[in-house]
Design a protein around this motif. Structure first.
Motif, PDB file in Angstrom:
ATOM      1  N   TYR A 168      30.702  34.128  30.272  1.00 47.25           N
ATOM      2  CA  TYR A 168      30.379  35.389  30.920  1.00 47.25           C
ATOM      3  C   TYR A 168      29.305  35.159  31.976  1.00 47.25           C
ATOM      4  CZ  TYR A 168      33.131  37.751  27.350  1.00 47.25           C
ATOM      5  OH  TYR A 168      34.164  38.171  26.548  1.00 47.25           O
ATOM      6  N   PRO A 169      29.728  34.784  33.195  1.00 50.65           N
ATOM      7  CA  PRO A 169      28.742  34.620  34.272  1.00 50.65           C
ATOM      8  C   PRO A 169      28.254  35.978  34.758  1.00 50.65           C
ATOM      9  CG  PRO A 169      30.962  34.282  35.104  1.00 50.65           C
ATOM     10  CD  PRO A 169      31.088  34.447  33.619  1.00 50.65           C
ATOM     11  N   VAL A 170      26.970  36.080  35.025  1.00 49.05           N
ATOM     12  CA  VAL A 170      26.368  37.337  35.477  1.00 49.05           C
ATOM     13  C   VAL A 170      25.652  37.068  36.804  1.00 49.05           C
ATOM     14  CG1 VAL A 170      24.657  39.122  34.972  1.00 49.05           C
ATOM     15  CG2 VAL A 170      26.059  38.159  33.121  1.00 49.05           C
ATOM     16  N   PRO A 171      26.001  37.799  37.870  1.00 44.87           N
ATOM     17  CA  PRO A 171      25.346  37.573  39.163  1.00 44.87           C
ATOM     18  C   PRO A 171      23.833  37.745  39.073  1.00 44.87           C
ATOM     19  CG  PRO A 171      27.286  38.968  39.418  1.00 44.87           C
ATOM     20  CD  PRO A 171      27.053  38.841  37.945  1.00 44.87           C
ATOM     21  N   LEU A 172      23.120  36.972  39.880  1.00 43.52           N
ATOM     22  CA  LEU A 172      21.673  37.107  39.956  1.00 43.52           C
ATOM     23  C   LEU A 172      21.312  38.447  40.591  1.00 43.52           C
ATOM     24  CD1 LEU A 172      20.760  33.523  41.278  1.00 43.52           C
ATOM     25  CD2 LEU A 172      20.908  34.300  38.898  1.00 43.52           C
ATOM     26  N   VAL A 180      18.651  40.072  33.337  1.00 41.67           N
ATOM     27  CA  VAL A 180      18.679  40.044  31.875  1.00 41.67           C
ATOM     28  C   VAL A 180      19.334  41.289  31.277  1.00 41.67           C
ATOM     29  CG1 VAL A 180      16.718  38.468  31.688  1.00 41.67           C
ATOM     30  CG2 VAL A 180      16.313  40.947  31.748  1.00 41.67           C
ATOM     31  N   LYS A 181      19.185  42.425  31.918  1.00 44.14           N
ATOM     32  CA  LYS A 181      19.813  43.636  31.377  1.00 44.14           C
ATOM     33  C   LYS A 181      21.333  43.564  31.514  1.00 44.14           C
ATOM     34  CE  LYS A 181      15.812  46.649  31.825  1.00 44.14           C
ATOM     35  NZ  LYS A 181      15.240  47.906  32.349  1.00 44.14           N
ATOM     36  N   ALA A 182      21.797  43.028  32.630  1.00 49.38           N
ATOM     37  CA  ALA A 182      23.239  42.837  32.791  1.00 49.38           C
ATOM     38  C   ALA A 182      23.752  41.747  31.859  1.00 49.38           C
ATOM     39  CB  ALA A 182      23.556  42.483  34.248  1.00 49.38           C
ATOM     40  N   MET A 183      22.944  40.737  31.614  1.00 53.33           N
ATOM     41  CA  MET A 183      23.335  39.685  30.681  1.00 53.33           C
ATOM     42  C   MET A 183      23.495  40.256  29.269  1.00 53.33           C
ATOM     43  SD  MET A 183      20.958  36.502  32.078  1.00 53.33           S
ATOM     44  CE  MET A 183      21.680  35.214  31.043  1.00 53.33           C
ATOM     45  N   LEU A 184      22.597  41.153  28.887  1.00 52.19           N
ATOM     46  CA  LEU A 184      22.689  41.762  27.563  1.00 52.19           C
ATOM     47  C   LEU A 184      23.963  42.591  27.422  1.00 52.19           C
ATOM     48  CD1 LEU A 184      21.122  42.105  24.865  1.00 52.19           C
ATOM     49  CD2 LEU A 184      20.233  44.236  25.807  1.00 52.19           C
ATOM     50  N   LYS A 185      24.373  43.244  28.508  1.00 60.85           N
ATOM     51  CA  LYS A 185      25.568  44.081  28.484  1.00 60.85           C
ATOM     52  C   LYS A 185      26.865  43.282  28.584  1.00 60.85           C
ATOM     53  CE  LYS A 185      23.267  48.077  30.660  1.00 60.85           C
ATOM     54  NZ  LYS A 185      23.241  48.945  31.860  1.00 60.85           N
ATOM     55  N   ALA A 186      26.752  42.006  28.947  1.00 63.73           N
ATOM     56  CA  ALA A 186      27.955  41.212  29.222  1.00 63.73           C
ATOM     57  C   ALA A 186      28.840  41.033  27.996  1.00 63.73           C
ATOM     58  CB  ALA A 186      27.562  39.848  29.793  1.00 63.73           C
ATOM     59  N   HIS A 187      28.220  40.928  26.808  1.00 66.71           N
ATOM     60  CA  HIS A 187      28.993  40.743  25.579  1.00 66.71           C
ATOM     61  C   HIS A 187      28.153  41.232  24.411  1.00 66.71           C
ATOM     62  CE1 HIS A 187      31.105  38.706  22.257  1.00 66.71           C
ATOM     63  NE2 HIS A 187      32.162  38.730  23.057  1.00 66.71           N
ATOM     64  N   PRO A 190      27.080  37.348  21.856  1.00 63.07           N
ATOM     65  CA  PRO A 190      27.269  35.970  22.316  1.00 63.07           C
ATOM     66  C   PRO A 190      26.539  34.978  21.414  1.00 63.07           C
ATOM     67  CG  PRO A 190      25.602  37.049  23.631  1.00 63.07           C
ATOM     68  CD  PRO A 190      26.163  38.107  22.708  1.00 63.07           C
ATOM     69  N   GLY A 191      26.937  33.725  21.518  1.00 59.32           N
ATOM     70  CA  GLY A 191      26.216  32.695  20.788  1.00 59.32           C
ATOM     71  C   GLY A 191      24.899  32.360  21.456  1.00 59.32           C
ATOM     72  N   ALA A 192      24.912  32.365  22.814  1.00 52.46           N
ATOM     73  CA  ALA A 192      23.702  31.976  23.532  1.00 52.46           C
ATOM     74  C   ALA A 192      23.661  32.614  24.914  1.00 52.46           C
ATOM     75  CB  ALA A 192      23.623  30.460  23.656  1.00 52.46           C
ATOM     76  N   TYR A 193      22.438  32.847  25.364  1.00 55.87           N
ATOM     77  CA  TYR A 193      22.141  33.210  26.746  1.00 55.87           C
ATOM     78  C   TYR A 193      21.449  32.004  27.375  1.00 55.87           C
ATOM     79  CZ  TYR A 193      22.644  37.979  24.894  1.00 55.87           C
ATOM     80  OH  TYR A 193      23.101  39.115  24.273  1.00 55.87           O
ATOM     81  N   TYR A 194      21.909  31.615  28.555  1.00 54.53           N
ATOM     82  CA  TYR A 194      21.351  30.426  29.219  1.00 54.53           C
ATOM     83  C   TYR A 194      20.622  30.859  30.485  1.00 54.53           C
ATOM     84  CZ  TYR A 194      21.284  25.828  31.566  1.00 54.53           C
ATOM     85  OH  TYR A 194      20.904  24.680  32.205  1.00 54.53           O
ATOM     86  N   VAL A 212      11.203  37.779  27.837  1.00 51.94           N
ATOM     87  CA  VAL A 212      10.693  38.346  26.586  1.00 51.94           C
ATOM     88  C   VAL A 212      11.504  39.579  26.206  1.00 51.94           C
ATOM     89  CG1 VAL A 212       8.711  39.470  25.490  1.00 51.94           C
ATOM     90  CG2 VAL A 212       8.365  37.423  26.896  1.00 51.94           C
ATOM     91  N   TRP A 213      11.815  40.405  27.196  1.00 48.08           N
ATOM     92  CA  TRP A 213      12.624  41.603  26.933  1.00 48.08           C
ATOM     93  C   TRP A 213      13.983  41.214  26.353  1.00 48.08           C
ATOM     94  CZ3 TRP A 213      17.375  43.388  28.390  1.00 48.08           C
ATOM     95  CH2 TRP A 213      17.647  44.742  28.114  1.00 48.08           C
ATOM     96  N   LEU A 214      14.621  40.204  26.949  1.00 46.65           N
ATOM     97  CA  LEU A 214      15.925  39.771  26.452  1.00 46.65           C
ATOM     98  C   LEU A 214      15.812  39.255  25.022  1.00 46.65           C
ATOM     99  CD1 LEU A 214      18.925  39.190  26.958  1.00 46.65           C
ATOM    100  CD2 LEU A 214      18.249  36.968  27.900  1.00 46.65           C
TER     101      LEU A 214
END
Length: 425
Positions: A168-172, A180-187, A190-194, A212-214
């Motif tokens: 799940y790639p998330v644009p910068l 990070v907020k879009a990353m949280l919504k992506a799935h 998930p197993g990991a956020y990179y 820290v928020w993520l």
């Protein structure tokens, strides 16, 4: 895994973990891809270089190589002295050198002391590419996706491909930080956020408060993997303190960049002992490949203890980077602003691969491009003399019409996953 192992990282299992990166490389289907590193040496008058995707190329001996985010200063004198003084002990197995370096690292970053019954919160490896693979692969899989920024360092999605984990790639963001907020919504799970911070290739920062928020809002069971390979160049705070707080965080550090040890191979994985213990689930240990060399361990420790090394090299990099970006901006070229790394990106207004070829004709090797930004190329900050040559070649190539570089040597970027034990760029 038995109950004793799940209690943390004992001295024995700690040393076993050191070998897991190399073992993982030999156990993965794409291991054959790195055999090209054993190709015959370059002929007389040629300089053999390796790009940060792992392929070999031959370059003239006077070529400017600003393609792989290496440090042109090389190891500091403190590191070289430690290596030379330790080399005479090379006839013995010296796990003690590793443990001493781990102790220095833990004290420097306020991590709990390791000892009998007290597993370590960090592990020293021959480079940080191997442990990055292990951090990723021990937490993702077919039912545990990977969420990552785009564009960013490709080792994350390559590891996901190897593990057959959904990506799940998330644009910068508009400021080129990880969203990070879009990353949280992506799935939802998930197993990991990179997160790469500073980001490679843009050199830009994701604020610590965002990470820290993520960490505080992510779903239970997932981990946040923060790749701080370039953090020494930045002005922001590290997130290693989150590890000391027992958060679900794994931080990677390397000695390849500001410490100038890319060819000497040293790096740290920093995490709770149970997360480090999971590294051993990726592949069976290979004891013959288990440990970092005593010279690299000693050199890394000397670098950590050299109080002048990081601030001095950070200033050198910052000054040359600022001067180069000022030149590009003054001449009307578009750059990605806000780099705090030893690299930057510039818009070449044509396919980046084509521009690479043009620059190679001018004896300057620059970095590759990313599919999310196909007309931008990444450039490593070299020495003042190297960047002067880059400026001259860059203006000349930008003045060429698109397509003029046809026929130049190709970089032949591979499309397979290459475990980065051999290289980290």
């Amino acid at each position: 895994m038995n109950s004793n192992m799940t209690q943390g990282v004992s001295r024995r299992s700690f040393m076993r973990i050191l070998g897991a990166a190399s073992a993982a490389a030999t156990s993965l289907p794409a291991f054959a891809a790195i055999q090209q590193a054993n190709a015959p040496a370059a002929g007389p008058g040629r300089r053999r270089g390796m790009s940060d995707m792992g392929e070999m190329r031959q370059l003239p001996p006077d070529a400017v190589i600003i393609s792989s985010n290496e440090n042109p200063l090389g190891p500091a004198q403190s590191t070289l002295t430690a290596i030379c003084s330790t080399a005479s002990m090379g006839g013995r197995y010296h796990g003690e050198e590793t443990m001493k370096t781990v102790a220095v690292f833990n004290e420097l970053f306020g991590l709990p002391k390791a000892g009998p019954g007290k597993p370590s919160y960090s592990a020293l490896f021959p480079g940080s590419g191997g442990p990055l693979d292990l951090a990723l692969m021990s937490n993702i899989g077919p039912d545990k996706p990977l969420v990552y920024g785009d564009p960013s360092y490709e080792q994350g999605p390559r590891a996901a491909d190897t593990m057959k984990a959904p990506k799940y790639p998330v644009p910068l963001t508009a400021n080129y930080a990880h969203d990070v907020k879009a990353m949280l919504k992506a799935h939802p799970s998930p197993g990991a956020y990179y997160i790469v911070n500073p980001n490679n290739p843009t050199g830009t920062m994701t604020p610590k408060e965002d990470i820290v928020w993520l960490v505080n809002n992510k779903p239970k069971g997932s981990v946040v993997i923060v790749d701080e390979a370039y953090h020494h160049f930045s002005n922001d705070e590290s997130v290693i303190d989150l590890v000391a707080q027992d958060k679900d965080v794994i931080v990677l550090r390397t000695f390849s960049k500001i410490y100038g040890m890319a060819g000497l191979r040293a790096g740290f994985a920093v995490a709770r002992p149970d997360l480090l213990e999971k590294f051993g689930t990726v592949a069976a240990p290979a004891r013959s490949l288990a440990s970092i060399s005593i010279t690299s361990a000693a050199g890394a420790r000397a670098g950590l203890q050299d109080k002048d090394l990081v601030p001095l090299r950070k200033k050198i990099n910052s000054d040359i980077r600022s001067e180069t970006l000022e030149f590009l901006t003054k001449h009307g070229y578009k750059i990605i602003p806000g780099s705090q790394g030893n690299m930057f990106m510039v818009d070449v207004k044509r396919p980046g691969g084509e521009f690479q070829k043009a620059m190679l004709k001018e004896n300057v090797a620059i970095g590759r491009t990313w599919s999310a930004m196909p007309n931008y190329v990444r450039v490593t900050v070299g020495t003042k003399a190297e960047m002067d040559k880059f400026q001259t070649a860059f203006v000349k190539c930008m003045d060429m019409p698109p397509g003029a570089a046809n026929g130049a040597a190709s970089l032949h970027l591979p499309q397979f996953h290459v475990p980065s034990e051999l290289y980290r760029g």
